[in-house]
Structure formats: structure tokens, C-alpha cells
Design an enzyme around this catalytic site. Structure first.
Site, mmCIF file in Angstrom:
data_model
loop_
_atom_site.group_PDB
_atom_site.id
_atom_site.type_symbol
_atom_site.label_atom_id
_atom_site.label_comp_id
_atom_site.label_asym_id
_atom_site.label_seq_id
_atom_site.Cartn_x
_atom_site.Cartn_y
_atom_site.Cartn_z
ATOM 1 N N SER A 104 -9.718 -0.397 6.937
ATOM 2 C CA SER A 104 -9.015 -0.265 5.662
ATOM 3 C C SER A 104 -8.299 -1.508 5.146
ATOM 4 O O SER A 104 -7.880 -1.526 3.992
ATOM 5 C CB SER A 104 -8.025 0.898 5.727
ATOM 6 O OG SER A 104 -8.732 2.108 5.804
ATOM 7 N N LYS A 137 0.848 -1.198 0.000
ATOM 8 C CA LYS A 137 0.000 0.000 0.000
ATOM 9 C C LYS A 137 0.879 1.243 0.000
ATOM 10 O O LYS A 137 1.855 1.319 0.759
ATOM 11 C CB LYS A 137 -0.894 -0.030 1.242
ATOM 12 C CG LYS A 137 -1.853 1.144 1.378
ATOM 13 C CD LYS A 137 -2.701 0.970 2.635
ATOM 14 C CE LYS A 137 -3.713 2.093 2.793
ATOM 15 N NZ LYS A 137 -4.571 1.899 3.997
ATOM 16 N N SER A 181 -9.153 1.849 2.896
ATOM 17 C CA SER A 181 -8.251 2.569 2.019
ATOM 18 C C SER A 181 -7.142 1.686 1.424
ATOM 19 O O SER A 181 -6.368 2.191 0.608
ATOM 20 C CB SER A 181 -7.604 3.722 2.783
ATOM 21 O OG SER A 181 -6.848 3.238 3.889
#
Lengths: 472, 54
Positions: A180, A78, A156
Site C-alpha cells: 500500500s 493517509k 491503499s
């Protein structure tokens, strides 16, 4: 396209000589080439470096050198965790307030994956600073769902969910402050673990809310997540919340049975009822029958202080996020996306009393939850009330935290318990639904054992979107 | 728009030298109003449990 969708399968093929690391990386990159224009999963790719690392991994394997438990496995990171390969954008035009944007050094979690032999293919898309919302006007990739690209991948850790789903990577790092890891895992039909707070160091991760942030894995299966967790867990003095001597231990049980395990089910159907997918309750019921068939006993429980803890999570997240971004908001207001600057700046209006009251509720619930865990070994709830929403239906002009669909995850960021999200069926729209299995702090292995047993008798985690070639 | 809430949000942001344009201030007030409902739940829960020292 990638032939092996799970880390376990790929490792077996590597060890038997059926495939090389170079072939795995080439297949992953070819998958990314084929689908990423529709998905927006990658922010940056490191093709050449990844191929060099794969050649090195193959040479080591040929020489009989054991690098580690993820030797030759392609993974993604990420784009909120730093890597030595390239800059970290946090999907924002605003440089990180703490200077991480240009820091070319591996976050501890990335370094641990690499030391275990994993090969980092690239940085995966996120929401701006892990808190923004999908923004069609952004110059960064719009993270779309592999099951239906008109839908959101979730966030996210958006690209982490979608890239694993299609096999553009076999495992990915995500972060989870309120949902997330688990939300994109649920929406993309993969498995995502939010470990116990303090178990996986966050060093090198751009903070959102320091008392809620967790780093963890997304992968095809609970067994894949377990392999990654074994590599990721462990003390790091640079993270003040990293636990030095965690009481966690043991291996996941691979008997495939859950005899004697008492599981508390809270369907949370009293919250967001009108917006729940009509297929969800049936999918949860079916999952409970599967767990019962494995020997578990299912009993009803009610999560204590659920409404209050969920509200307190929002207060703490906004206050801590504002604390991190306050100077940058003043200097770069217009460079943040509208949803990010409105959400984060709401923290300025909260008082110290609001924040302290939220922390008090957190402790009340933690104490009450210890009582619940005296009665059960694990807890199950849905991960979200629906499958992935259509991007066109998402309107966040006022920056509200209400996502327009029920999300049942932030409670566990507040309490710090381990929670794994696993797919359990499809919504009326044909996109994945999921449940989360939660354990006592540092009982991550118990959570993964239950998820692994469930996945040993179900195929939802192996049901792939058409984009990735349908079912395995 | 609720002028009391608007004043609160504007003044809170000004403490940090942040002065959003008028249309965004209005949206920021709505975002704060949304959060206030949750703060109400928190206070009610704490008031209902006054005997617990935490």
C-alpha cells in the site's frame, strides 16, 4: 501550481530565502484546488490551520530558530492515521472498531513530522480500512491517477501517491500491509519506502494486519524519503513491535556510486506472465544497466518460496483483518463496502491451522532469505507487473484478492525487509512502471543509497504527469 | 455452488453471528475458494520439508 516538487529543492529555496513556508503552502493548496476535483486525493483539508502553521514557521526562520529538518514543508497524511486536526475516516462509514475515528490526537508518525517542522495540509484518500477496492458508489473520493484520471491511483495509500505526484504535498505518510505504499508510488510515478518492520512506530494507525502493517513515506525522490525516514524512525513503547535499539545506523552515501555493491535481480517474470506489460522487461533491463554503470554488479537470484509466501501473506492478512473487524462486521455489515466485507469476512473461514501454517512458511522463507543476503547486498524486482489499471476494468464483486495484475510486494511485508519503489519508465499506455530495491532488515539506508544513486543518473522520478505541468 | 464449501463458509460466519444474504454468501464462497488454492501451496511446501522444526 507548486514550483518545487521535491522536499530537498524546497528546503534549499526556504533556506536561501527564495520562498517562504506560506508561499509553499499556498502553492500546494492552489495545486490541490486545481486538480483534486479530478484526483480525489484529499478527504479533508486543514487550509487555515496549515497557513497559520506556515506563518509561524516563517517567523521562526526569520528569528533564526531551527525547528527541524522539515521546517515549513507541506505534507499530507493517509486518512488511516489519526491527527489532532480532524477525524479519521479510514474511508468508511463504519466507525473504527478501536475508537480511532474521532480521536483528535496525532499518531506518533504525524507527531514526529510536525515536531520536525512539517505542516500537515490534510488527510489523504485511501481504500476502505486499507483493504477495500475502488467503489464508484462510495460517498468518499474515488482516488484517480494523475497520469490518466480514468486509471486508479493504486492503493491503499492512494491519495498519498497522487498528491505527491502533482505537488499538492511534498511528502506524505502511507501505510503498507501488502503493497500500500509501494503500489501507489509505482502507479503515480513517485518514490515510496516501506521501512524495516518495527522501525517506524504505528501508534495511532488503524490496523489492518498487525504483523504485516508498516508506516512509511512517499515523496518525489529517495533523498526526500530519507529525510522523512530520519524523522519517523525510532522506538515508541506504545507499539509492541517497535524496535527499541535497531541495528540501523549511518547516513545514505551520496557519492553517487555503487562500486562493489552486489545486486541480485529476480524479474519474477515466471509469475503473472500473461498480464505483464510488454514494456516492463525492457525498463528493468535499462535500470540494471544504469546500476551497472554506477559500479554495481548484477547477479541473478530467485526469491525462495515466492508462491508459498505470497499465499501465506493473504492468509495472515485476512485472518488478522477479520480479528480486528469481526464485531463491527456483525453490527455494520451493510455499511462496509461490498469488497471490504467480502474480503475481510473470508478470514472467518480460515482455521487456526491455516494461520499457523502460513506463519511457518513465513519463517522458512525468512531463513532462506538470510542465505540469499549472504550472497548479495541488495535485491531488485519489479514493483508490479503493469502500470495503473483503468478503473473501468476493475471488477471486484467477489471480493477476491486477485487484483488482475501481478503485484510483487507482499513477500517483503512477510519478511519485514526494507523496500523502496522507484519509477523506471513508462508502460505501453504511457503510465509509470517501477522497480523495488530491497535490503536486509535495518539496512534501510543501503536501500535508499542505491535508489538515490539510480535517481542521480535518471529522470523518471522527475517526469511529471501533464496534469502537474509535464517534466520538471 | 459447491455445497460443502458453502456450508463451511456459512457456518464459519455464523460462529460470529454474521449471516450475509444469499447472493453475498455465494460471493463469499468464491472469495474463500480463491484463498484455498493458496493454502494448498502452503501445505505442499510444509509437507515437502518435514525435517525442519519451525
Amino acid at each position: 501550481m507548486m514550483e518545487f516538487k521535491s522536499i530537498v529543492d524546497a528546503l534549499a529555496a526556504l533556506e536561501s530565502g527564495l520562498v517562504s513556508s506560506v508561499e509553499l503552502v499556498e502553492a500546494a493548496l492552489a495545486t490541490a484546488d486545481a486538480v483534486d476535483g479530478k484526483l480525489g486525493a484529499f478527504v479533508t483539508r486543514f487550509d487555515e490551520k496549515a497557513l497559520r502553521a506556515a506563518k509561524k514557521a516563517d517567523r521562526a526562520r526569520s528569528a533564526g530558530v531551527a525547528v527541524g529538518s522539515l521546517h515549513g514543508i507541506p505534507v499530507g497524511v493517509k486518512d488511516i492515521l489519526t491527527t489532532e486536526d480532524g477525524p479519521t475516516t479510514a474511508q468508511s462509514l463504519v466507525p473504527d472498531p478501536n475508537g480511532a475515528s474521532g480521536r483528535l490526537a496525532d499518531a506518533t508518525a504525524v507527531q514526529r513530522l510536525r515536531s520536525a517542522g512539517a505542516i500537515v495540509l490534510g488527510k489523504l484518500s485511501t481504500m476502505e480500512y486499507a483493504v477495500g477496492m475502488p467503489d464508484p458508489a462510495s460517498s468518499f473520493p474515488m482516488p484517480r491517477n494523475p497520469w490518466e484520471p480514468a486509471r486508479w491511483a493504486g492503493g491503499s495509500s492512494s491519495g498519498s501517491g497522487s498528491a505527491v505526484s502533482v505537488g499538492a504535498v511534498l511528502g506524505a505518510l502511507g501505510t503498507d500491509t501488502a503493497a500500500s505504499i509501494r503500489m501507489p508510488a509505482a502507479f503515480c510515478g513517485v518514490t515510496g519506502l516501506k521501512p524495516t518492520f518495527g522501525l517506524v512506530p504505528r501508534t495511532g494507525c488503524i490496523p489492518l494486519a498487525r504483523t504485516l502493517d508498516h508506516v512509511g513515506p512517499l515523496a518525489r525522490s529517495a533523498r526526500d524519503c530519507d529525510l522523512m525516514l530520519d524523522v519517523l524512525a525510532g522506538h515508541d513503547g506504545a507499539d509492541v513491535d517497535s524496535v527499541r535499539s535497531p541495528r540501523w545506523h549511518g547516513e545514505i552515501s551520496r557519492t553517487g556510486r555503487l562500486d562493489g555493491v552486489r545486486i541480485g535481480l529476480d524479474p519474477l517474470d515466471r509469475y503473472g506472465t500473461a498480464r505483464r506489460d510488454s514494456a516492463l522487461d525492457g525498463a528493468v533491463d535499462q535500470a540494471m544497466r544504469s546500476l551497472e554503470d554506477l559500479g554495481a554488479e548484477i547477479v541473478p537470484v530467485e526469491l525462495p518460496w515466492y508462491t508459498e509466501v505470497s499465499a501465506a501473506a493473504k492468509v495472515i492478512l485476512l485472518a488478522e483483518a477479520f480479528g480486528y473487524h469481526q464485531d463491527a462486521l456483525r453490527e455494520h455489515w451493510d455499511s462496509y463496502s461490498l469488497s471490504t466485507r467480502l474480503r475481510v469476512s473470508t478470514g472467518a473461514s480460515l482455521s487456526a491451522g491455516d494461520y499457523i501454517d502460513a506463519q511457518r512458511v513465513r519463517r522458512m522463507a525468512g531463513s532462506a532469505m538470510a542465505g540469499v543476503f549472504r550472497e548479495v547486498d541488495l535485491i531488485v524486482t519489479p514493483t508490479a507487473g503493469r502500470g495503473a489499471p483503468l478503473i473501468a476494468d476493475m471488477h471486484y464483486a467477489n471480493g477476491a484478492m486477485d487484483l488482475a495484475f501481478p503485484l510483487y510486494t507482499a513477500y517483503w511485508n512477510m519478511l519485514g525487509n526494507p523496500a523502496v519503489s522507484v519509477p523506471i519508465g513508462l508502460s505501453v499506455s504511457g503510465v509509470p512502471l517501477a522497480m523495488q530495491i530491497i535490503g536486509e532488515p535495518f539496512r534501510d539506508k543501503d536501500v535508499l543509497t542505491a535508489a538515490d544513486a539510480y535517481q542521480s543518473v535518471t529522470d523518471w522520478h522527475r517526469t511529471l504527469p501533464a496534469m502537474a505541468g509535464g517534466e520538471l | 455452488m459447491d455445497s460443502t464449501l458453502e456450508d463451511h463458509v456459512r457456518e464459519a460466519l455464523l460462529r460470529y453471528d454474521i449471516a450475509p444474504p444469499a447472493e453475498e454468501l455465494e460471493l463469499a464462497v468464491e472469495s474463500y475458494r480463491d484463498t484455498l488454492a493458496g493454502i494448498g501451496h502452503i501445505r505442499e511446501a510444509l509437507q515437502a520439508n518435514p525435517d525442519v522444526y519451525r
